[in-house]
Design a protein around this motif. Structure first.
Motif, PDB file in Angstrom:
ATOM      1  N   LYS A 166      96.647  39.088  -3.722  1.00 55.57           N
ATOM      2  CA  LYS A 166      97.793  40.000  -3.874  1.00 55.57           C
ATOM      3  C   LYS A 166      99.013  39.276  -4.428  1.00 55.57           C
ATOM      4  CE  LYS A 166      96.336  43.215  -0.241  1.00 55.57           C
ATOM      5  NZ  LYS A 166      96.643  43.808   1.085  1.00 55.57           N
ATOM      6  N   GLN A 167      99.276  38.097  -3.925  1.00 55.45           N
ATOM      7  CA  GLN A 167     100.465  37.355  -4.343  1.00 55.45           C
ATOM      8  C   GLN A 167     100.375  36.900  -5.803  1.00 55.45           C
ATOM      9  OE1 GLN A 167     103.317  36.838  -2.754  1.00 55.45           O
ATOM     10  NE2 GLN A 167     102.716  37.860  -0.861  1.00 55.45           N
ATOM     11  N   THR A 168      99.187  36.666  -6.284  1.00 55.76           N
ATOM     12  CA  THR A 168      99.005  36.223  -7.677  1.00 55.76           C
ATOM     13  C   THR A 168      98.846  37.391  -8.649  1.00 55.76           C
ATOM     14  OG1 THR A 168      96.618  36.029  -7.302  1.00 55.76           O
ATOM     15  CG2 THR A 168      97.948  34.029  -7.014  1.00 55.76           C
ATOM     16  N   GLY A 169      98.728  38.612  -8.136  1.00 47.71           N
ATOM     17  CA  GLY A 169      98.509  39.775  -8.987  1.00 47.71           C
ATOM     18  C   GLY A 169      97.053  39.994  -9.348  1.00 47.71           C
ATOM     19  N   LEU A 170      96.181  39.101  -8.886  1.00 46.49           N
ATOM     20  CA  LEU A 170      94.768  39.211  -9.236  1.00 46.49           C
ATOM     21  C   LEU A 170      94.046  40.288  -8.430  1.00 46.49           C
ATOM     22  CD1 LEU A 170      94.022  35.413  -9.632  1.00 46.49           C
ATOM     23  CD2 LEU A 170      94.060  37.127 -11.455  1.00 46.49           C
ATOM     24  N   TYR A 171      94.600  40.664  -7.290  1.00 50.44           N
ATOM     25  CA  TYR A 171      94.034  41.774  -6.513  1.00 50.44           C
ATOM     26  C   TYR A 171      93.977  43.019  -7.398  1.00 50.44           C
ATOM     27  CZ  TYR A 171      93.273  44.750  -2.362  1.00 50.44           C
ATOM     28  OH  TYR A 171      92.754  45.624  -1.426  1.00 50.44           O
ATOM     29  N   SER A 188      94.201  43.050 -10.765  1.00 43.69           N
ATOM     30  CA  SER A 188      93.368  42.794 -11.950  1.00 43.69           C
ATOM     31  C   SER A 188      91.892  42.989 -11.649  1.00 43.69           C
ATOM     32  CB  SER A 188      93.608  41.369 -12.457  1.00 43.69           C
ATOM     33  OG  SER A 188      94.948  41.173 -12.847  1.00 43.69           O
ATOM     34  N   PHE A 189      91.448  42.497 -10.490  1.00 46.18           N
ATOM     35  CA  PHE A 189      90.036  42.582 -10.126  1.00 46.18           C
ATOM     36  C   PHE A 189      89.670  43.940  -9.539  1.00 46.18           C
ATOM     37  CE2 PHE A 189      90.265  37.735  -9.259  1.00 46.18           C
ATOM     38  CZ  PHE A 189      90.223  37.491 -10.627  1.00 46.18           C
ATOM     39  N   SER A 190      90.666  44.835  -9.405  1.00 44.80           N
ATOM     40  CA  SER A 190      90.393  46.181  -8.903  1.00 44.80           C
ATOM     41  C   SER A 190      90.210  47.191 -10.021  1.00 44.80           C
ATOM     42  CB  SER A 190      91.539  46.642  -7.985  1.00 44.80           C
ATOM     43  OG  SER A 190      91.573  45.867  -6.803  1.00 44.80           O
ATOM     44  N   VAL A 191      90.386  46.782 -11.269  1.00 42.70           N
ATOM     45  CA  VAL A 191      90.210  47.694 -12.405  1.00 42.70           C
ATOM     46  C   VAL A 191      88.715  47.966 -12.578  1.00 42.70           C
ATOM     47  CG1 VAL A 191      90.538  48.003 -14.877  1.00 42.70           C
ATOM     48  CG2 VAL A 191      92.303  46.860 -13.512  1.00 42.70           C
ATOM     49  N   PHE A 243      82.926  42.379 -11.718  1.00 38.37           N
ATOM     50  CA  PHE A 243      83.403  41.060 -11.325  1.00 38.37           C
ATOM     51  C   PHE A 243      82.496  40.479 -10.250  1.00 38.37           C
ATOM     52  CE2 PHE A 243      87.276  43.323 -12.663  1.00 38.37           C
ATOM     53  CZ  PHE A 243      87.773  42.429 -13.607  1.00 38.37           C
ATOM     54  N   THR A 244      82.271  39.179 -10.330  1.00 38.50           N
ATOM     55  CA  THR A 244      81.670  38.432  -9.235  1.00 38.50           C
ATOM     56  C   THR A 244      82.754  37.516  -8.691  1.00 38.50           C
ATOM     57  OG1 THR A 244      79.482  38.477 -10.263  1.00 38.50           O
ATOM     58  CG2 THR A 244      79.862  36.810  -8.556  1.00 38.50           C
ATOM     59  N   ILE A 245      83.037  37.639  -7.395  1.00 33.80           N
ATOM     60  CA  ILE A 245      84.116  36.862  -6.779  1.00 33.80           C
ATOM     61  C   ILE A 245      83.536  35.953  -5.705  1.00 33.80           C
ATOM     62  CG2 ILE A 245      86.231  36.982  -5.417  1.00 33.80           C
ATOM     63  CD1 ILE A 245      86.972  39.508  -6.854  1.00 33.80           C
ATOM     64  N   MET A 246      83.932  34.696  -5.772  1.00 30.45           N
ATOM     65  CA  MET A 246      83.557  33.690  -4.776  1.00 30.45           C
ATOM     66  C   MET A 246      84.752  33.522  -3.840  1.00 30.45           C
ATOM     67  SD  MET A 246      80.605  32.738  -6.179  1.00 30.45           S
ATOM     68  CE  MET A 246      80.092  31.029  -6.141  1.00 30.45           C
ATOM     69  N   ALA A 247      84.589  33.872  -2.580  1.00 32.27           N
ATOM     70  CA  ALA A 247      85.719  33.915  -1.655  1.00 32.27           C
ATOM     71  C   ALA A 247      85.532  32.964  -0.477  1.00 32.27           C
ATOM     72  CB  ALA A 247      85.905  35.339  -1.130  1.00 32.27           C
ATOM     73  N   PHE A 268      93.920  28.419  -9.301  1.00 27.99           N
ATOM     74  CA  PHE A 268      92.923  28.249  -8.251  1.00 27.99           C
ATOM     75  C   PHE A 268      92.235  29.578  -7.945  1.00 27.99           C
ATOM     76  CE2 PHE A 268      92.152  28.578  -3.606  1.00 27.99           C
ATOM     77  CZ  PHE A 268      91.139  27.632  -3.474  1.00 27.99           C
ATOM     78  N   MET A 269      93.005  30.644  -7.823  1.00 33.42           N
ATOM     79  CA  MET A 269      92.436  31.946  -7.481  1.00 33.42           C
ATOM     80  C   MET A 269      91.672  32.561  -8.662  1.00 33.42           C
ATOM     81  SD  MET A 269      93.062  32.294  -4.334  1.00 33.42           S
ATOM     82  CE  MET A 269      92.467  33.975  -4.188  1.00 33.42           C
ATOM     83  N   ALA A 270      92.209  32.411  -9.867  1.00 32.42           N
ATOM     84  CA  ALA A 270      91.517  32.970 -11.040  1.00 32.42           C
ATOM     85  C   ALA A 270      90.160  32.319 -11.245  1.00 32.42           C
ATOM     86  CB  ALA A 270      92.385  32.791 -12.290  1.00 32.42           C
ATOM     87  N   TYR A 271      90.049  31.057 -10.853  1.00 34.71           N
ATOM     88  CA  TYR A 271      88.787  30.332 -11.007  1.00 34.71           C
ATOM     89  C   TYR A 271      87.702  30.907 -10.102  1.00 34.71           C
ATOM     90  CZ  TYR A 271      85.587  26.362 -11.436  1.00 34.71           C
ATOM     91  OH  TYR A 271      84.487  25.563 -11.676  1.00 34.71           O
TER      92      TYR A 271
END
Length: 554
Positions: free
Chosen positions: A206-211, A213-216, A227-231, A269-272
């Protein structure tokens, strides 16, 4: 062909009716069968004590007749008890007849489509991960064997189990399930957040704005994102002394709070952690790079006989790698899947390696089955392929093809076609290309690399003698090499023994001064067909020839 080494991982009129049948069920009490065997609907009706509630749903959603007609379907059918529990939880009602709201009825239609696959898929085809075919909603159903005990303990979509399975009908298969499969609605970040085990990771998204981006779910061209996300879970972060979002900031970006800036270290780090490749655990490549969402960076995937190793270090001594926590991975969402990693997933810089880029199979649209073999589409349907002039093109895939993964991009008549390459690590490479060539109907092309011409003309009209085939030394002197012995068709005929599948040497000295993706273009000098199979990059060993070793040179 390469085989999956990871052997211990458990491994059309009626169709139109299903997705477009009108509000009125005009085919009520009508079937198209003369056989005495039972259709799916007739099987349901013969067991009202199990299926009466689901029959009501099928009738209310106007799909009743479709499932008693010609076709080949797989139905995941919930029991009466499962339907009753679902209706109470979802709608607060006890019976299907109490559902009258048009929006709720539309949701039930989506539910039926989600639980139906337009092909026969028995339990012998169940794997750890997604099934091969999408449902009528365009989503993948997943199966998991992590509970052990074989088929009787398999989990569907990590939520429901099988009561009975492989019940054959004249128009498909029925698997009886003890719960209702909720259609995918939420994007991957929302699914991760609802799981409740990755609160620090979610806050960082959320803080990076990627939440966002990855919700589209759909891109600008109307195609579905995957998307494949490694969490990292909170537990995994805690192992690294990270117990809050502020701890994560202190680790990666203590002096820069502009977290939405793509150059910010926390953003990077998060985008990776994401890729636009659609990868359940079994779909990770045996030995290849996976492009990450972070520009110019990739994951290194390698499978041994027993495990998946991601970003394995290459020192040769006490090497380390990241793996998936399997019982916390393979969780599906509307636009992809997420996995939980077993350690901090930091940005990795790999060494150069032999990369074979299948111009069809390595595309996200192929992996998510958004584009099917033989389907002609404009270039805008592909994210990383472009051609001019615009026109509908297709790829072909048949087991008799002597091509990598049995497919080729069947294009021709263009002024140019270009591809975004995978991420290439910094280094020096040979670059080769393979297409189906050898006749005058083929084209002649100049290759461009990041906008600059490179190498001699790629002449697909050359016949066997002109290439020097099969003499390896003569072929090398003329700029060609045999295809690979391990790339065969189903009959066992190899590229090595097929002149038309020879590899053209674009250059032996391609210098990549930085790690990133590139653009390779074929520009027509003579118009003609160019059924493209793959492009490859072979690292040049210092003070020696290129390292053209491994499976592809067996």
């Amino acid at each position: 062909m390469k085989t999956n080494k990871f052997i211990t991982w458990l491994g059309a009129v009626v169709l139109i009716m299903v997705v477009s049948v009108g509000c009125n069920d005009d085919l009520e009490d009508t079937t198209f069968f003369t056989s005495d065997e039972l259709t799916i609907i007739q099987t349901f009706e013969s067991q009202p004590e199990t299926f009466s509630a689901y029959i009501e749903i099928l009738q209310k959603t106007d799909f009743y007749n479709a499932l008693k007609s010609y076709g080949n379907y797989t139905c995941f059918a919930p029991t009466n008890e499962a339907v009753k529990a679902y209706l109470m939880e979802k709608f607060g009602v006890e019976s299907v007849s109490q559902i009258t709201n048009p929006e709720d009825i539309e949701f039930l239609k989506t539910l039926v489509k989600f639980q139906t696959i337009p092909s026969g898929r028995g339990t012998s085809g169940f794997v750890e991960g997604r099934l091969a075919d999408t449902t009528f909603t365009g989503d993948y159903i997943t199966t998991s064997f992590l509970k052990g005990g074989g088929i009787s303990n398999v989990e569907i979509n990590r939520t429901v189990g099988l009561e009975k399975y492989d019940i054959r009908a004249t128009n498909g298969l029925i698997h009886i399930i003890n719960g209702v499969l909720d259609p995918y609605v939420d994007p991957v970040p929302v699914v991760i957040e609802k799981a409740g085990k990755h609160t620090i990771f979610v806050e960082a998204l959320k803080q990076t704005g990627l939440y966002e981006s990855f919700s589209v779910i759909f891109n600008d061209f109307g195609s579905k994102n995957n998307f494949t996300i490694m969490a990292e879970s909170d537990e995994v972060f805690a192992q690294e002394g990270i117990n809050s979002f502020q701890d994560l900031v202190d680790r990666f970006s203590p002096d820069d709070s502009d977290f939405t800036n793509p150059q910010n270290d926390l953003y990077r780090f998060m985008a990776y952690h994401a890729t636009q490749n659609f990868l359940y655990s079994r779909n990770f490549p045996d030995d290849a790079f996976v492009n990450s969402y972070l520009e110019r960076n990739a994951w290194k995937s390698f499978k041994t006989e027993t495990e998946l190793r991601i970003n394995e270090t290459e020192t040769g001594t006490d090497d380390t790698w990241t793996s998936l926590i399997m019982d916390e991975s393979n969780f599906p969402a509307k636009n992809g899947v997420y996995h939980t990693v077993n350690k901090l997933f930091t940005i990795f810089t790999p060494k150069p390696k032999h990369i074979i880029f299948d111009v069809v199979s390595d595309q996200p649209e192929y992996q998510s089955r958004l584009i099917r073999a033989g389907q002609k589409v404009p270039s805008t349907s592909w994210e990383f392929i472009r051609w001019f002039p615009e026109g509908n093109k297709r790829y072909l895939q048949q087991s008799n093809r002597i091509n990598l993964n049995y497919n080729i991009l069947d294009v021709g008549g263009y002024s140019w076609i270009e591809f975004d390459t995978p991420v290439l690590p910094k280094g020096k490479y040979e670059m080769l290309i393979s297409s189906n060539g050898g006749n005058n109907a083929r084209g002649i092309f100049q290759v461009y690399w990041d906008g600059e011409p490179i190498g001699s003309l790629y002449n697909l009209t050359l016949n066997t003698n002109a290439k020097g085939f099969p003499d390896e030394a003569l072929m090398e002197s003329r700029g060609w090499r045999h295809g690979y012995k391990c790339i065969t068709n189903k009959a066992g005929v190899s590229q090595y023994d097929t002149a038309g599948a020879s590899r053209f040497i674009i250059t032996k000295e391609l210098l990549c001064p930085e790690q990133k993706r590139h653009v390779i273009r074929l520009e027509a000098v003579k118009a003609g067909g160019s059924p493209i199979d793959y492009i490859e990059w072979i690292p040049v060993v210092e003070n020696g020839p290129a390292d053209d070793s491994g499976c592809y040179n067996d």
